[in-house]
Design a protein around this motif. Structure first.
Motif, PDB file in Angstrom:
ATOM      1  N   GLY A  89     -11.982  -3.383   0.303  1.00 39.19           N
ATOM      2  CA  GLY A  89     -11.927  -4.318   1.425  1.00 39.19           C
ATOM      3  C   GLY A  89     -10.550  -4.945   1.582  1.00 39.19           C
ATOM      4  O   GLY A  89     -10.004  -5.013   2.686  1.00 39.19           O
ATOM      5  N   GLY A  90     -10.005  -5.410   0.476  1.00 41.77           N
ATOM      6  CA  GLY A  90      -8.688  -6.051   0.527  1.00 41.77           C
ATOM      7  C   GLY A  90      -7.620  -5.082   1.006  1.00 41.77           C
ATOM      8  O   GLY A  90      -6.750  -5.430   1.807  1.00 41.77           O
ATOM      9  N   GLN A  91      -7.721  -3.828   0.528  1.00 44.51           N
ATOM     10  CA  GLN A  91      -6.740  -2.821   0.955  1.00 44.51           C
ATOM     11  C   GLN A  91      -6.898  -2.499   2.438  1.00 44.51           C
ATOM     12  O   GLN A  91      -5.909  -2.326   3.151  1.00 44.51           O
ATOM     13  CB  GLN A  91      -6.916  -1.540   0.119  1.00 44.51           C
ATOM     14  CG  GLN A  91      -6.447  -1.729  -1.316  1.00 44.51           C
ATOM     15  CD  GLN A  91      -6.834  -0.569  -2.214  1.00 44.51           C
ATOM     16  OE1 GLN A  91      -7.824   0.122  -1.964  1.00 44.51           O
ATOM     17  NE2 GLN A  91      -6.061  -0.360  -3.259  1.00 44.51           N
ATOM     18  N   ARG A  92      -8.144  -2.449   2.903  1.00 52.05           N
ATOM     19  CA  ARG A  92      -8.357  -2.170   4.327  1.00 52.05           C
ATOM     20  C   ARG A  92      -7.758  -3.283   5.181  1.00 52.05           C
ATOM     21  O   ARG A  92      -7.156  -3.032   6.221  1.00 52.05           O
ATOM     22  CB  ARG A  92      -9.850  -2.072   4.640  1.00 52.05           C
ATOM     23  CG  ARG A  92     -10.463  -0.818   4.088  1.00 52.05           C
ATOM     24  CD  ARG A  92     -11.905  -0.728   4.491  1.00 52.05           C
ATOM     25  NE  ARG A  92     -12.635   0.003   3.463  1.00 52.05           N
ATOM     26  CZ  ARG A  92     -13.917   0.334   3.547  1.00 52.05           C
ATOM     27  NH1 ARG A  92     -14.612  -0.026   4.600  1.00 52.05           N
ATOM     28  NH2 ARG A  92     -14.496   1.012   2.588  1.00 52.05           N
ATOM     29  N   GLN A  93      -7.946  -4.525   4.722  1.00 52.34           N
ATOM     30  CA  GLN A  93      -7.392  -5.629   5.509  1.00 52.34           C
ATOM     31  C   GLN A  93      -5.866  -5.570   5.508  1.00 52.34           C
ATOM     32  O   GLN A  93      -5.229  -5.925   6.484  1.00 52.34           O
ATOM     33  CB  GLN A  93      -7.930  -6.972   4.981  1.00 52.34           C
ATOM     34  CG  GLN A  93      -7.860  -8.116   5.960  1.00 52.34           C
ATOM     35  CD  GLN A  93      -8.585  -7.845   7.283  1.00 52.34           C
ATOM     36  OE1 GLN A  93      -8.241  -6.947   8.034  1.00 52.34           O
ATOM     37  NE2 GLN A  93      -9.605  -8.632   7.575  1.00 52.34           N
ATOM     38  N   ARG A  94      -5.281  -5.074   4.420  1.00 51.88           N
ATOM     39  CA  ARG A  94      -3.829  -4.912   4.393  1.00 51.88           C
ATOM     40  C   ARG A  94      -3.382  -3.863   5.399  1.00 51.88           C
ATOM     41  O   ARG A  94      -2.364  -4.023   6.074  1.00 51.88           O
ATOM     42  CB  ARG A  94      -3.359  -4.499   2.994  1.00 51.88           C
ATOM     43  CG  ARG A  94      -3.395  -5.652   2.018  1.00 51.88           C
ATOM     44  CD  ARG A  94      -3.250  -5.189   0.584  1.00 51.88           C
ATOM     45  NE  ARG A  94      -3.482  -6.303  -0.295  1.00 51.88           N
ATOM     46  CZ  ARG A  94      -2.526  -7.169  -0.643  1.00 51.88           C
ATOM     47  NH1 ARG A  94      -1.290  -6.986  -0.227  1.00 51.88           N
ATOM     48  NH2 ARG A  94      -2.812  -8.196  -1.411  1.00 51.88           N
ATOM     49  N   VAL A  95      -4.159  -2.777   5.498  1.00 51.76           N
ATOM     50  CA  VAL A  95      -3.839  -1.755   6.512  1.00 51.76           C
ATOM     51  C   VAL A  95      -3.909  -2.389   7.902  1.00 51.76           C
ATOM     52  O   VAL A  95      -3.034  -2.186   8.743  1.00 51.76           O
ATOM     53  CB  VAL A  95      -4.816  -0.554   6.439  1.00 51.76           C
ATOM     54  CG1 VAL A  95      -4.511   0.452   7.543  1.00 51.76           C
ATOM     55  CG2 VAL A  95      -4.754   0.112   5.075  1.00 51.76           C
ATOM     56  N   ALA A  96      -4.969  -3.192   8.118  1.00 48.03           N
ATOM     57  CA  ALA A  96      -5.125  -3.833   9.432  1.00 48.03           C
ATOM     58  C   ALA A  96      -3.929  -4.739   9.729  1.00 48.03           C
ATOM     59  O   ALA A  96      -3.461  -4.800  10.867  1.00 48.03           O
ATOM     60  CB  ALA A  96      -6.428  -4.628   9.476  1.00 48.03           C
ATOM     61  N   ILE A  97      -3.424  -5.422   8.703  1.00 48.65           N
ATOM     62  CA  ILE A  97      -2.265  -6.297   8.909  1.00 48.65           C
ATOM     63  C   ILE A  97      -1.032  -5.463   9.249  1.00 48.65           C
ATOM     64  O   ILE A  97      -0.297  -5.767  10.192  1.00 48.65           O
ATOM     65  CB  ILE A  97      -2.018  -7.174   7.662  1.00 48.65           C
ATOM     66  CG1 ILE A  97      -3.179  -8.175   7.498  1.00 48.65           C
ATOM     67  CG2 ILE A  97      -0.686  -7.910   7.775  1.00 48.65           C
ATOM     68  CD1 ILE A  97      -3.146  -8.971   6.203  1.00 48.65           C
ATOM     69  N   ALA A  98      -0.841  -4.378   8.508  1.00 50.38           N
ATOM     70  CA  ALA A  98       0.304  -3.496   8.805  1.00 50.38           C
ATOM     71  C   ALA A  98       0.190  -2.954  10.227  1.00 50.38           C
ATOM     72  O   ALA A  98       1.169  -2.897  10.975  1.00 50.38           O
ATOM     73  CB  ALA A  98       0.359  -2.342   7.800  1.00 50.38           C
ATOM     74  N   ARG A  99      -1.041  -2.589  10.617  1.00 48.38           N
ATOM     75  CA  ARG A  99      -1.244  -2.049  11.958  1.00 48.38           C
ATOM     76  C   ARG A  99      -0.960  -3.118  13.022  1.00 48.38           C
ATOM     77  O   ARG A  99      -0.366  -2.830  14.067  1.00 48.38           O
ATOM     78  CB  ARG A  99      -2.682  -1.541  12.094  1.00 48.38           C
ATOM     79  CG  ARG A  99      -2.967  -0.871  13.421  1.00 48.38           C
ATOM     80  CD  ARG A  99      -4.376  -0.331  13.479  1.00 48.38           C
ATOM     81  NE  ARG A  99      -5.370  -1.393  13.583  1.00 48.38           N
ATOM     82  CZ  ARG A  99      -6.676  -1.183  13.662  1.00 48.38           C
ATOM     83  NH1 ARG A  99      -7.147   0.045  13.627  1.00 48.38           N
ATOM     84  NH2 ARG A  99      -7.518  -2.196  13.754  1.00 48.38           N
ATOM     85  N   ALA A 100      -1.378  -4.354  12.716  1.00 44.00           N
ATOM     86  CA  ALA A 100      -1.157  -5.446  13.669  1.00 44.00           C
ATOM     87  C   ALA A 100       0.334  -5.688  13.894  1.00 44.00           C
ATOM     88  O   ALA A 100       0.740  -6.160  14.951  1.00 44.00           O
ATOM     89  CB  ALA A 100      -1.839  -6.716  13.169  1.00 44.00           C
ATOM     90  N   LEU A 101       1.151  -5.350  12.892  1.00 46.96           N
ATOM     91  CA  LEU A 101       2.588  -5.617  12.997  1.00 46.96           C
ATOM     92  C   LEU A 101       3.375  -4.478  13.625  1.00 46.96           C
ATOM     93  O   LEU A 101       4.574  -4.586  13.857  1.00 46.96           O
ATOM     94  CB  LEU A 101       3.159  -5.874  11.595  1.00 46.96           C
ATOM     95  CG  LEU A 101       2.675  -7.145  10.906  1.00 46.96           C
ATOM     96  CD1 LEU A 101       3.146  -7.152   9.460  1.00 46.96           C
ATOM     97  CD2 LEU A 101       3.186  -8.361  11.654  1.00 46.96           C
TER      98      LEU A 101
ATOM     99  N   LEU B 179       0.822  -1.213   0.000  1.00 48.53           N
ATOM    100  CA  LEU B 179       0.000   0.000   0.000  1.00 48.53           C
ATOM    101  C   LEU B 179       0.854   1.261   0.000  1.00 48.53           C
ATOM    102  O   LEU B 179       0.424   2.322   0.464  1.00 48.53           O
ATOM    103  CB  LEU B 179      -0.937   0.017   1.216  1.00 48.53           C
ATOM    104  CG  LEU B 179      -2.141  -0.903   1.132  1.00 48.53           C
ATOM    105  CD1 LEU B 179      -2.947  -0.821   2.417  1.00 48.53           C
ATOM    106  CD2 LEU B 179      -3.033  -0.522  -0.041  1.00 48.53           C
ATOM    107  N   GLY B 180       2.061   1.129  -0.537  1.00 51.50           N
ATOM    108  CA  GLY B 180       2.982   2.259  -0.553  1.00 51.50           C
ATOM    109  C   GLY B 180       2.393   3.503  -1.185  1.00 51.50           C
ATOM    110  O   GLY B 180       2.707   4.628  -0.789  1.00 51.50           O
TER     111      GLY B 180
END
Ligand SMILES: Nc1ncnc2c1ncn2[C@@H]1O[C@H](COP(=O)(O)OP(=O)(O)O)[C@@H](O)[C@H]1O
Ligand SMILES: [Mg+2]
Lengths: 242, 225
Positions: free
Chosen positions: A148-160, A135-136
């Protein structure tokens, strides 16, 4: 000796609604090793999310104990629980749960703000993580402006963000189409492989089967059986055409 | 990643960070913030207009002027009529209920956000502080605008009733006529309106926010609005 990161001991969770008592978890005993990819499988209403909440310290069991890194979670103070959620666990939800008022970047920096990480450092880390999840070029978009897919990627980045030792994911692909879901699973699996982060994922997505080290089948609040990777592969062949 | 170290204690956020997060939230949610703030503005405008109108009425009565249209109104000798007291009390109730309701709505629709912030490591106190800052700012700005609008309304009404005499006897400052009731004066009424609006907004928001912050995050996040 195996390195146990999560252990539950006779975990029971009851929900009281008026005079009715619903026993969502009926004595769960599981041990999860560091670095494992575990899927909690089971039909809707079987208790997956409830167990997810117990392991992630998002709610308290009615009976029984949860140990994370050998710490009994019921012995922690409020401040320790907040620090635990902040540093040790990364949460991923079915409905993403991004803060709508913060950009992708702002969502990823928030756990680092809570951790007291200096501004420059957390901004760089957020950029790095968002680039890593692909998501650069969308960093300063609000969640509403993302798919939706992009939001889940943000959530993954946030989780890390705070380098957790455990990633907890509750049906992370349930709101996504098959291809996007596959991409999200591959991304989580990649983190599991490359960083050795333990992944515990509730799901009824069969695509999760072939990346899991073990599958815990949950039914009516009980562990029905636990299957290893090699036992699964045969079955995956059968559902491969999905 | 000292995973096996004992679990540390969560730190408090510096005040500036809380301030930044709350303003960010007000800014992005601008449309919604305006609606909530408008709720406060309306409540206070109503209260202040009724109250100021009353102050004006008393001041002009003191001066011996009579309203051109209110001549037949029964007044208790000099001073506030029961009808006026009734009106002020009613407007106060409308104001309290209106503001409490608009703050409660604004917090309830953010339960999920509160649960999410707790998942990311927010302390309960941080959540409450966030809502305190946001509602304090909304309360102050909403109430100030409301008080000014309310005063303007009362002045226009006064002009209609008393004409330009209004300005000769305008009850700007507190006064205590020999045989009349204590008059607060319009400035004090405006100030009281602002303070009341702010207090109501802060209580109306922090109390539900505090209750939501006490919930386990799993429960806060379950709330669908
Ligand atoms: N907060 C709650 N209050 C009452 N009942 C609940 C609550 N959360 C879950 N349940 C019930 O507990 C059972 C297990 O739910 P859940 O853990 O969400 O299942 P799953 O995630 O496997 O679909 C269901 O019957 C559900 O209705
Ligand atoms: Mg569920």
């Amino acid at each position: 000796m195996p390195d146990i990161v999560v252990k539950t001991e006779d975990v029971v969770k009851e929900y009281r609604m008026g005079s009715n008592v619903l026993r969502a978890l009926d004595g769960i005993n599981i041990e999860i090793e560091r670095g494992e990819y575990i899927s909690l499988m089971g039909p809707s209403g079987s208790g997956k999310s409830t167990l997810f909440n117990m392991i992630g310290a998002l709610d308290q069991p009615t009976e029984g104990q949860v140990y994370i890194d050998s710490q009994n979670m019921s012995h922690l103070s409020q401040r320790q629980i907040a620090a635990f959620r902040c540093h040790r666990v990364g949460y991923i939800f079915q409905s993403y749960n991004l803060l709508p008022v913060r950009s992708a970047h702002g969502n990823v920096t928030l756990p680092m703000i809570f951790a007291g990480i200096p501004e420059k450092q957390r901004n760089e880390k957020a950029e790095e993580l968002l680039a890593r999840v692909g998501l650069g070029d969308r960093m300063y978009h609000l969640p509403d402006e993302l798919s939706g897919g992009q939001r889940q990627r943000v959530a993954i980045a946030r989780a890390l963000a705070n380098d957790p030792s455990i990633i907890l994911a509750d049906e992370p692909t349930a709101n996504l189409d098959t291809i996007t879901g596959r991409e999200i699973i591959d991304l989580i699996k990649q983190l599991n492989n490359e960083q050795g982060v333990t992944v515990i994922s509730a799901t009824h997505d069969l695509k999760m089967l072939d990346v899991s080290d073990r599958i815990v089948d949950i039914r009516d609040g009980l562990v029905e059986r636990i299957r290893n990777r090699d036992e699964i592969e045969i079955e995956v062949g059968e559902v491969g055409g999905e | 990643m000292n995973q096996r170290a004992p679990i540390e204690e969560q730190i408090d956020l510096p005040f500036v960070e809380s301030l930044r997060i709350s303003f960010q939230s007000l800014k992005i949610r601008f449309g919604r913030s305006i609606i909530t703030t408008a709720g406060i503005t309306l409540g206070i405008a109503f209260l202040v207009s009724v109250w100021t109108n009353n102050e004006i009425g008393i001041a002009l009565q003191e001066s011996g002027r009579q309203s051109t249209i209110n001549t037949f109104e029964e007044t208790t000798e000099k001073g506030i009529s029961t009808k006026d007291i009734w009106l002020i009390v009613m407007s106060l109730i409308v104001c309290v209920v209106g503001i409490a309701n608009s703050m409660l709505m604004a917090v309830t629709e953010r339960f999920r956000e509160i649960g999410t912030m707790k998942c990311l490591g927010a302390l309960d106190g941080f959540v409450v502080r966030l809502f305190l800052l946001e509602s304090g700012f909304q309360g102050f700005s909403g109430a100030l605008i409301g008080a000014l609008l309310g005063t303007l309304g009362a002045v226009l009404l006064g002009l209609k009733d008393y004409g330009l005499d209004l300005f000769f006897y305008f009850p700007l400052l507190p006064s205590r006529p020999e045989d009349g009731p204590m008059q607060l004066g319009v400035i004090v009424v405006i100030l009281l309106g602002c303070v009341l609006g702010m207090i109501l907004a802060v209580i109306g928001s922090s109390f539900p926010a505090w209750r939501a912050a006490k919930l386990p995050p799993a429960e806060a996040m379950r709330t669908e609005v």
